[in-house]
Design a protein around this motif. Structure first.
Motif, PDB file in Angstrom:
ATOM      1  N   GLU A   1      -6.116   7.012 -35.537  1.00 46.94           N
ATOM      2  CA  GLU A   1      -5.010   7.599 -34.763  1.00 46.94           C
ATOM      3  C   GLU A   1      -4.604   6.724 -33.587  1.00 46.94           C
ATOM      4  N   LYS A   2      -5.550   6.065 -32.956  1.00 47.61           N
ATOM      5  CA  LYS A   2      -5.160   5.232 -31.815  1.00 47.61           C
ATOM      6  C   LYS A   2      -4.269   4.079 -32.260  1.00 47.61           C
ATOM      7  N   TYR A   3      -4.488   3.554 -33.450  1.00 51.56           N
ATOM      8  CA  TYR A   3      -3.635   2.483 -33.962  1.00 51.56           C
ATOM      9  C   TYR A   3      -2.297   3.023 -34.462  1.00 51.56           C
ATOM     10  N   VAL A   4      -2.302   4.231 -34.971  1.00 53.24           N
ATOM     11  CA  VAL A   4      -1.032   4.869 -35.345  1.00 53.24           C
ATOM     12  C   VAL A   4      -0.162   5.005 -34.100  1.00 53.24           C
ATOM     13  N   ARG A   5      -0.757   5.399 -33.002  1.00 52.82           N
ATOM     14  CA  ARG A   5      -0.012   5.548 -31.747  1.00 52.82           C
ATOM     15  C   ARG A   5       0.504   4.205 -31.239  1.00 52.82           C
TER      16      ARG A   5
ATOM     17  N   LEU B   1      -3.279   1.598 -26.040  1.00 49.63           N
ATOM     18  CA  LEU B   1      -1.945   2.196 -25.983  1.00 49.63           C
ATOM     19  C   LEU B   1      -1.329   2.130 -24.593  1.00 49.63           C
ATOM     20  N   SER B   2      -2.071   2.473 -23.569  1.00 45.96           N
ATOM     21  CA  SER B   2      -1.478   2.485 -22.227  1.00 45.96           C
ATOM     22  C   SER B   2      -1.031   1.084 -21.814  1.00 45.96           C
TER      23      SER B   2
ATOM     24  N   GLY C   1       8.892   1.962 -31.430  1.00 49.40           N
ATOM     25  CA  GLY C   1       9.778   2.565 -30.438  1.00 49.40           C
ATOM     26  C   GLY C   1      10.232   1.569 -29.378  1.00 49.40           C
ATOM     27  N   GLY C   2       9.403   0.557 -29.152  1.00 48.98           N
ATOM     28  CA  GLY C   2       9.719  -0.476 -28.176  1.00 48.98           C
ATOM     29  C   GLY C   2      10.486  -1.648 -28.740  1.00 48.98           C
ATOM     30  N   GLY C   3      10.886  -1.532 -30.012  1.00 48.09           N
ATOM     31  CA  GLY C   3      11.731  -2.570 -30.595  1.00 48.09           C
ATOM     32  C   GLY C   3      11.074  -3.488 -31.590  1.00 48.09           C
ATOM     33  N   ALA C   4       9.838  -3.218 -31.982  1.00 51.86           N
ATOM     34  CA  ALA C   4       9.193  -4.074 -32.980  1.00 51.86           C
ATOM     35  C   ALA C   4       9.977  -4.020 -34.287  1.00 51.86           C
ATOM     36  N   ASP C   5      10.237  -5.184 -34.838  1.00 52.68           N
ATOM     37  CA  ASP C   5      10.996  -5.317 -36.077  1.00 52.68           C
ATOM     38  C   ASP C   5      10.031  -5.239 -37.260  1.00 52.68           C
ATOM     39  N   VAL C   6      10.129  -4.169 -38.030  1.00 57.52           N
ATOM     40  CA  VAL C   6       9.215  -3.960 -39.159  1.00 57.52           C
ATOM     41  C   VAL C   6       9.542  -4.853 -40.352  1.00 57.52           C
TER      42      VAL C   6
ATOM     43  N   ALA D   1       4.389   3.187 -30.769  1.00 56.86           N
ATOM     44  CA  ALA D   1       4.906   2.650 -29.503  1.00 56.86           C
ATOM     45  C   ALA D   1       5.588   1.304 -29.718  1.00 56.86           C
ATOM     46  N   LEU D   2       4.996   0.458 -30.541  1.00 55.30           N
ATOM     47  CA  LEU D   2       5.599  -0.843 -30.811  1.00 55.30           C
ATOM     48  C   LEU D   2       6.960  -0.689 -31.474  1.00 55.30           C
TER      49      LEU D   2
END
Length: 108
Positions: free
Chosen positions: A64-68, A29-30, A75-80, A72-73
């Motif tokens: 949970e780490k993959y949910v985060r 995540l970081s 929120g960062g503009g990843a197109d679903v 983030a993706l």
């Protein structure tokens, strides 16, 4: 450190993916956040037909780490709405694997 020294944000690995893709696959995540903030394209498609979002779902474990990472993706503009190389949408990939929390992130 490499970003501070002018790293090429568009450089790719042997699979044609930017650094964001393996970071997402590994649930880092970081690193995902740093790369998104630096301007790495979250919608870059690698030679396998996957974006960072696809890799976080397909090669992650839905924890949970993959949910985060998925949050983030997105929120960062990843197109679903970008399908993988087989035409399958990220939501469907998550649903097929029983990753309900990831499906919920995609549906937001």
């Amino acid at each position: 450190m490499t970003l501070e020294h002018g790293a090429d944000l568009r450089s790719t690995n042997r699979y044609g993916g930017t650094a964001l893709i393996p970071a997402s696959e590994r649930g880092l995540l970081s690193i995902v956040e740093i790369l998104l903030e630096a301007g790495v394209d979250p919608n870059h498609v690698n030679n396998l037909g996957w974006t960072a979002l696809h890799e976080a779902i397909v090669l992650g474990d839905g924890s949970e780490k993959y949910v985060r990472v998925v949050r983030a993706l997105i929120g960062g503009g990843a197109d679903v709405t970008i399908p993988d190389g087989d035409g399958v949408l990220p939501r469907d990939l998550a649903s097929q694997r029983g990753y309900d929390a990831i499906v919920a992130e995609i549906d937001r």
